[in-house]
Motif scaffolding. Structure first.
Motif, PDB file in Angstrom:
ATOM      1  N   MET A  54      11.400  12.652  -7.813  1.00 48.39           N
ATOM      2  CA  MET A  54      10.018  12.530  -8.235  1.00 48.39           C
ATOM      3  C   MET A  54       9.908  11.713  -9.524  1.00 48.39           C
TER       4      MET A  54
ATOM      5  N   LEU B 181       9.992   8.121  -8.599  1.00 47.36           N
ATOM      6  CA  LEU B 181       8.698   7.691  -8.079  1.00 47.36           C
ATOM      7  C   LEU B 181       7.711   7.502  -9.226  1.00 47.36           C
TER       8      LEU B 181
ATOM      9  N   LEU C  83       5.758   3.801 -10.848  1.00 48.78           N
ATOM     10  CA  LEU C  83       4.345   3.528 -11.025  1.00 48.78           C
ATOM     11  C   LEU C  83       3.967   3.290 -12.489  1.00 48.78           C
TER      12      LEU C  83
ATOM     13  N   TRP D  69      13.883   3.539  -4.965  1.00 53.02           N
ATOM     14  CA  TRP D  69      12.891   4.067  -4.042  1.00 53.02           C
ATOM     15  C   TRP D  69      13.031   3.423  -2.669  1.00 53.02           C
TER      16      TRP D  69
ATOM     17  N   THR E 152       9.494  -8.063   5.166  1.00 51.00           N
ATOM     18  CA  THR E 152       8.540  -7.194   5.859  1.00 51.00           C
ATOM     19  C   THR E 152       9.089  -5.791   6.003  1.00 51.00           C
TER      20      THR E 152
ATOM     21  N   PHE F  90       8.626  -3.588   3.003  1.00 52.36           N
ATOM     22  CA  PHE F  90       7.309  -3.025   2.782  1.00 52.36           C
ATOM     23  C   PHE F  90       7.207  -1.606   3.290  1.00 52.36           C
TER      24      PHE F  90
ATOM     25  N   GLY G 213       7.064   2.697   0.323  1.00 50.20           N
ATOM     26  CA  GLY G 213       6.098   3.772   0.083  1.00 50.20           C
ATOM     27  C   GLY G 213       4.805   3.593   0.830  1.00 50.20           C
ATOM     28  N   VAL G 214       4.670   2.498   1.596  1.00 54.47           N
ATOM     29  CA  VAL G 214       3.442   2.317   2.361  1.00 54.47           C
ATOM     30  C   VAL G 214       3.695   2.774   3.773  1.00 54.47           C
ATOM     31  N   LYS G 215       3.673   4.057   3.977  1.00 53.50           N
ATOM     32  CA  LYS G 215       3.863   4.542   5.342  1.00 53.50           C
ATOM     33  C   LYS G 215       2.548   5.057   5.878  1.00 53.50           C
ATOM     34  N   GLY G 216       2.184   6.251   5.447  1.00 51.50           N
ATOM     35  CA  GLY G 216       0.864   6.758   5.833  1.00 51.50           C
ATOM     36  C   GLY G 216       0.795   7.232   7.250  1.00 51.50           C
TER      37      GLY G 216
ATOM     38  N   PHE H 156      -4.061  -9.346  -1.935  1.00 53.80           N
ATOM     39  CA  PHE H 156      -4.530  -8.843  -0.633  1.00 53.80           C
ATOM     40  C   PHE H 156      -3.469  -8.892   0.458  1.00 53.80           C
TER      41      PHE H 156
ATOM     42  N   PHE I 112      -0.621  -7.783   0.453  1.00 52.58           N
ATOM     43  CA  PHE I 112      -0.011  -6.454   0.496  1.00 52.58           C
ATOM     44  C   PHE I 112      -0.743  -5.565   1.506  1.00 52.58           C
TER      45      PHE I 112
ATOM     46  N   ILE J  86      -0.059  -6.794   5.174  1.00 53.66           N
ATOM     47  CA  ILE J  86       1.229  -6.389   5.762  1.00 53.66           C
ATOM     48  C   ILE J  86       1.214  -4.911   6.141  1.00 53.66           C
ATOM     49  N   ALA J  87       0.742  -4.090   5.197  1.00 51.31           N
ATOM     50  CA  ALA J  87       0.757  -2.647   5.455  1.00 51.31           C
ATOM     51  C   ALA J  87      -0.130  -2.289   6.641  1.00 51.31           C
TER      52      ALA J  87
ATOM     53  N   ARG K 257       0.821  -0.899  10.573  1.00 56.02           N
ATOM     54  CA  ARG K 257       0.231   0.307  11.154  1.00 56.02           C
ATOM     55  C   ARG K 257      -0.483  -0.017  12.471  1.00 56.02           C
TER      56      ARG K 257
ATOM     57  N   SER L  60      -4.962   7.072   6.981  1.00 54.73           N
ATOM     58  CA  SER L  60      -3.935   7.568   6.068  1.00 54.73           C
ATOM     59  C   SER L  60      -3.215   6.412   5.375  1.00 54.73           C
ATOM     60  N   VAL L  61      -2.970   5.321   6.110  1.00 53.43           N
ATOM     61  CA  VAL L  61      -2.287   4.206   5.461  1.00 53.43           C
ATOM     62  C   VAL L  61      -3.196   3.581   4.416  1.00 53.43           C
TER      63      VAL L  61
ATOM     64  N   VAL M 154      -3.019   5.511   1.150  1.00 58.37           N
ATOM     65  CA  VAL M 154      -1.814   5.171   0.390  1.00 58.37           C
ATOM     66  C   VAL M 154      -1.970   3.810  -0.274  1.00 58.37           C
TER      67      VAL M 154
ATOM     68  N   LEU N  72      -1.912   3.133  -4.286  1.00 60.11           N
ATOM     69  CA  LEU N  72      -0.850   2.304  -4.842  1.00 60.11           C
ATOM     70  C   LEU N  72      -1.413   1.065  -5.516  1.00 60.11           C
TER      71      LEU N  72
ATOM     72  N   TYR O 105      -0.833  10.104  -5.866  1.00 62.45           N
ATOM     73  CA  TYR O 105       0.085   9.377  -5.005  1.00 62.45           C
ATOM     74  C   TYR O 105       1.381  10.153  -4.800  1.00 62.45           C
ATOM     75  N   ILE O 106       1.910  10.704  -5.894  1.00 60.42           N
ATOM     76  CA  ILE O 106       3.168  11.433  -5.788  1.00 60.42           C
ATOM     77  C   ILE O 106       2.997  12.644  -4.885  1.00 60.42           C
TER      78      ILE O 106
ATOM     79  N   ARG P 160       0.909  12.993  -2.449  1.00 59.26           N
ATOM     80  CA  ARG P 160       0.811  12.528  -1.067  1.00 59.26           C
ATOM     81  C   ARG P 160       2.177  12.214  -0.481  1.00 59.26           C
ATOM     82  N   THR P 161       2.976  11.523  -1.291  1.00 61.24           N
ATOM     83  CA  THR P 161       4.319  11.169  -0.832  1.00 61.24           C
ATOM     84  C   THR P 161       5.142  12.423  -0.572  1.00 61.24           C
TER      85      THR P 161
ATOM     86  N   GLU Q 251       4.317  14.050   2.675  1.00 66.16           N
ATOM     87  CA  GLU Q 251       4.839  13.377   3.861  1.00 66.16           C
ATOM     88  C   GLU Q 251       6.296  13.691   4.121  1.00 66.16           C
TER      89      GLU Q 251
END
Lengths: 277, 369, 304
Positions: free
Chosen positions: A108, A111, A115, A155, A267, A270, A274-277, C183, C185, C188-189, C193, C226-227, C230, C234, C296-297, C299-300, C303
């Motif tokens: 943690m 992480l 940030l 990370w 890619t 990415f 941390g961009v999962k969601g 943008f 970023f 891609i994310a 998804r 959800s994505v 995040v 971020l 953010y932390i 949320r991570t 998951e």
């Protein structure tokens, strides 16, 4: 029937005009760098250069300290990457595959620092480098770049490591390997794409960084490209845009190389970042 | 000798107790299946034996030697994983050779051993392929090859067939039985599939909630389940469990009085609430006469038998297994009669123990095996 | 009392388990050392420095207690900078999300030379901020800049605009460049998804009679939710702390109209030479960010 044919056409036109609009600044950068000085200040500007010249590139390499900056940036980004990815690989392996007290807290903390704003650290780091007598060296910059690159790499690598099935390592252990043996024989080969991806990200991050170089380094001989090129802008009596655009293109060369050959690694980084969601 | 024993082994993860006081004695050369629903502790047991998890307390020994402090590679075991865990970057040949390499065998010896294993498992044409290029069945065989190439004392198999399709699974079951017969090595096999356990194992450890429910031969586990959990877990469909009351020489359910022989049950069987267990094949369906009235709810004809679901007046459901083609219509009132030979009585508690007195055949059988 | 001779009961971890955790700690040790030296120590030092008044060129100073914080809370500079930071963050983030999602949806379609289009769109994100700023400053140039001429040729404006030297143009300018740079970023994310949304969801919606717009609102957007959370968290954190782009593009100007908190800290420390005050500002800034960071932390954590 007609709309069936028309729809993809419109879609393509819309998408590609947007894509071209987005890349226009980059195209303009290249176009400007190839224009002779006389054509540059024409009103209205010529959208396609009438004469193409490489004189600015030549001047950049021969009359400015650009190559010194470039070399500094290469040393800085490479050292930072090797240092951070080396540490990060071992650290991520430990964080993901070992159980010990404080492991979760540590993750943690990583992480959290990932940030953290650089300006919080810059003042104490500046003082630290001055006190250690290493300010204004590339080494101090490498250390400073660790502050953002290490949490980032850790990370990313942690996330890649989590993607490797536990049972692969377990199988190696049962087959007679030690923990480190299993790491070498099984985990490392599996992690390699992730390591490459992390290394690319770290390299680009370090290559592009500006603030630390601005604060910690003030002599031309150790300045990386970011601050070096900016001083060229400020110090010039009248701003030589062609020259600056040529410098910008040259500065982006490593990036273009990565994009041309290794884009899939970027890619994949990415998803891990941390961009999962 | 490669007997395996667990002595008073406990395993907890933080506050959660995965295994409470496990005692097992697995004989040399025996094929033992650890069977139970997911989360019962069977995988934890196997992984502790492999050295991949550490017991919270208690001793695990192989061949009479406590192995708690030995690294997995020093326990002289081999393991086949559910996911096969083949090393993706190595060829099939390299995968099989890896445990030998780790034991310091020279290349010619390794190649010879790999060749022999490949021959045994018909993997010769695949030796230079990468695992990704293989089918599920082929990967499974490579995993087996990697396990047996080093001639370990004990084989550990963690749900090795669960990722295969039904046809291949039954083929591999036969292969594994044959392999065990040929090698004569101790095998510990984790599965949630009772068919695998029943057909392959010499003895089965039925586990539930971190405890061993029964450790006995497939025959005993099926015919003499130790408690209500085992009775309800083994068999498809499982044993019927009917709540009722013991009154003298009868078991009363819904005013039907089923005669029982009190002398065939333990002294702890007293008058009062109890649970009667009857396997579906001992539930006879009749049109009239004396018996327990019920209504047909469903009749499933599988071709060689018919599985009938019946409902009692109080809403409880009972399954029966009758011959194929038997004509039964939904809603039809019938009379059920239970074969006295198939009647078990359990304590009325949640996981009540079985109260039948049996001649302990199981013990003698397994000793001689 | 009789004692029964038995083996001592095994208690605690076995030697094997202990050697594993020792190895684990050994592997992480170098990281922890470096971490402590370059991150944890400076972080604590920043807090320590914030109760001193330090003159940057000589690095001499004295203890001033809470003075720097009182100055921060009552001086007004911090608050106006915070407001500027929020305007910048909200402005650029909204543009990033709108364009990012829009372009991701377009690039998800089967268009010509899709991978080339994707590369072109991605490029600005990886570009050095220095390069981005140089290019945009050239584009924004009031006399020879392509932007003014382009807009004049199309007929949107009839006089060249002073892009970075006046308000609100300067704020619009930085927001625009920020959106352009970051943008990708989002693209891609979101693209990643989108590729995982099962096709049969769309088929089901189509069978239920949903048109393209209804399918976007009822299928795509809920799947992206959800994505997007995040991404927004971020990017909000990263935009909030952005330094390079704003510093290089406007330097915080005109006057202080684009001076975000990061720039304020820098200016206080290295232009006004008040390092203690700067440290206090940076701590204040971090406290504001802490809200997003904790979100953010958390949320991570959920998951994993």
């Amino acid at each position: 029937m007609k709309s069936k044919m028309l729809r993809p056409l419109i879609l393509n036109l819309v998408t590609w005009s947007l894509v071209l609009l987005i890349s226009f600044p980059l195209l303009w950068m290249i176009v400007t760098s190839l224009k002779p000085q006389t054509e540059l200040f024409r009103i209205p500007p010529t959208w396609v250069p009438e004469t193409v010249t490489f004189e600015h590139y030549w001047r950049l390499l021969t009359e400015t300290p650009f190559l010194t900056f470039f070399r500094n940036s290469v040393v800085l980004a490479t050292s930072t990457t090797i240092f951070v990815v080396g540490l990060g690989t071992l650290g991520a392996y430990s964080l993901v595959r070992f159980r010990f007290r404080g492991r979760e807290t540590l993750a943690m903390l990583v992480l959290f620092t990932y940030l953290l704003p650089s300006v919080v650290l810059i003042i104490p780091l500046y003082l630290m480098m001055v006190n250690l007598g290493i300010s204004n060296t590339l080494f101090s910059l490498i250390l400073a770049h660790t502050t953002f690159a290490l949490p980032y790499a850790l990370w990313l690598l942690r996330s890649f490591m989590e993607g490797i099935p536990d049972d692969l390592e377990n199988a190696a252990l049962v087959d007679g390997a030690s923990r480190l043996g299993a790491f070498k024989d099984v985990i490392f080969p599996q992690l390699l794409p992730g390591i490459i991806s992390t290394a690319l990200f770290t390299f680009i991050l370090s290559w592009n960084e500006y603030l630390y170089a601005l604060v910690l380094v003030n002599s031309e001989s150790v300045a990386p490209l970011t601050t070096g090129v900016m001083t060229m802008l400020i110090s010039a009596f009248n701003i030589e845009w062609s020259l600056l655009m040529a410098a910008s293109v040259m500065m982006s060369v490593p990036l273009i190389v990565v994009f041309a050959f290794l884009q899939s690694y970027l890619t994949s980084g990415f998803g891990a970042g941390g961009v999962k969601g | 000798m490669a007997n395996v024993s667990f002595t008073n082994v406990r395993k907890s993860f933080g506050d959660f107790t995965a295994l409470e006081s496990l005692d097992l004695e697995i004989h040399d050369g025996e094929f033992v299946a650890l069977l139970g629903p997911s989360g019962c502790g069977k995988s934890t047991t196997l992984r502790m034996l492999a050295g991949l998890e550490f017991p919270t307390s208690g001793d695990i020994s192989i061949g009479g030697r406590v192995v708690n402090d030995l690294a997995p590679g020093k326990r002289d075991i081999a393991m086949v994983f559910q996911s096969y865990a083949l090393y993706p970057h190595m060829t099939v040949g390299e995968n099989i050779a890896y445990p030998l390499k780790k034991r310091g065998l020279k290349k010619p010896e390794r190649d010879e051993a790999v060749r022999r294993a490949a021959e045994l498992l018909q993997l010769e044409p695949l030796l230079n392929r990468k695992p990704k290029q293989l089918s599920g069945g082929q990967q499974q065989r490579v995993a087996l090859g990697r396990a047996l190439v080093r001639e370990p004392r004990v084989f550990l198999l963690d749900e090795p067939l669960s990722n295969l399709d039904a046809k291949l699974r039954s083929y591999m079951r036969a292969e594994l039985i044959e392999l065990h017969r040929r090698l004569g090595k101790t095998m510990v096999y984790v599965t949630h599939d009772q068919l695998e356990a029943m057909t392959m194992a010499d003895r089965i450890v039925v586990m539930h909630g971190g405890r061993v429910q029964q450790f006995d031969t497939p025959d005993a586990v099926y015919n003499r389940p130790a408690n209500r959990f085992v009775a309800g877990f083994i068999g498809t469909p499982p044993m019927n469990q009917i709540e009722g009351t013991v009154q003298g020489a009868t078991f009363v359910v819904n005013s039907h009085r089923q005669p029982i022989k009190r002398e065939a049950f333990a002294a702890s069987l007293v008058d009062g609430p109890a649970v009667m267990g009857v396997r579906p094949e001992f539930v006879g369906i009749h049109d009239s006469g004396d018996g327990l009235p019920a209504t047909v709810r469903l009749a499933e004809n599988t071709g060689h038998e018919t599985i009938v679901t019946l409902e009692l007046p109080d809403g409880a459901r009972i399954m029966s297994r009758v011959e194929a083609g038997r004509k039964l219509s939904v809603g039809q009132p019938v009379i059920l009669r239970f074969d006295p030979a198939g009647i078990h009585l359990f304590e009325a508690t949640e996981n009540g123990a079985r109260l039948n007195l049996d001649i302990p055949v199981a013990a003698t059988l397994s000793q001689s095996a | 009392m009789t004692t029964i001779a038995t083996d001592p009961p095994r208690n605690g971890p076995s030697p094997l388990e202990r050697s594993y955790s020792r190895l684990g700690m050994l592997l992480i040790a170098p990281t922890i050392v470096v971490f402590s030296a370059v991150i944890v120590y400076p972080l604590l030092a920043a807090i320590y420095l914030s109760v001193f008044s330090i003159y940057t060129p000589t690095l001499e100073g004295e203890f001033v207690g809470a003075d720097n914080y009182i100055e921060m809370l009552t001086g007004g500079v911090f608050w106006s900078s915070l407001l500027t930071t929020l305007i910048w963050t909200v402005g650029t983030l909204s543009l990033q999300i709108v364009f990012g999602v829009g372009l991701a949806l377009l690039l998800h379609q089967n268009i010509w030379f899709r991978s080339l289009a994707r590369s072109l769109v991605l490029f600005p994100y990886f570009l050095s901020t220095v390069v981005a700023v140089l290019v945009w400053r050239w584009l924004f140039n009031d006399l020879y800049g392509a932007l003014n001429h382009g807009l004049m040729q199309v007929g949107i404006i009839d006089m060249p605009l002073d892009w970075l030297g006046s308000m609100p143009n300067a704020m619009i300018g930085v927001i625009l460049v920020g959106a352009w740079k970051y943008f990708p970023f989002v693209v891609i994310a979101v693209l990643a998804r989108l590729q995982t949304i099962p096709e049969n969801l769309y088929e089901a919606a189509r069978i239920d009679g949903a048109g393209p717009i209804a399918r976007f609102w009822d299928v795509t957007l809920p799947q992206l939710r959800s994505v997007l959370t995040v991404i927004i968290l971020l990017r909000a954190i990263w935009d909030f702390k952005e330094f390079d782009l704003l510093y290089l593009l406007t330097g915080g100007g005109p006057v202080t109209s684009t001076q975000t908190l990061s720039l304020l800290v820098y200016q206080e420390a290295f232009s006004l030479n008040r390092m203690g005050q700067a440290a206090a500002y940076s701590v204040g800034m971090m406290l504001v960010m802490l809200v997003f960071m904790i979100l953010y932390i958390r949320r991570t954590k959920e998951e994993s």
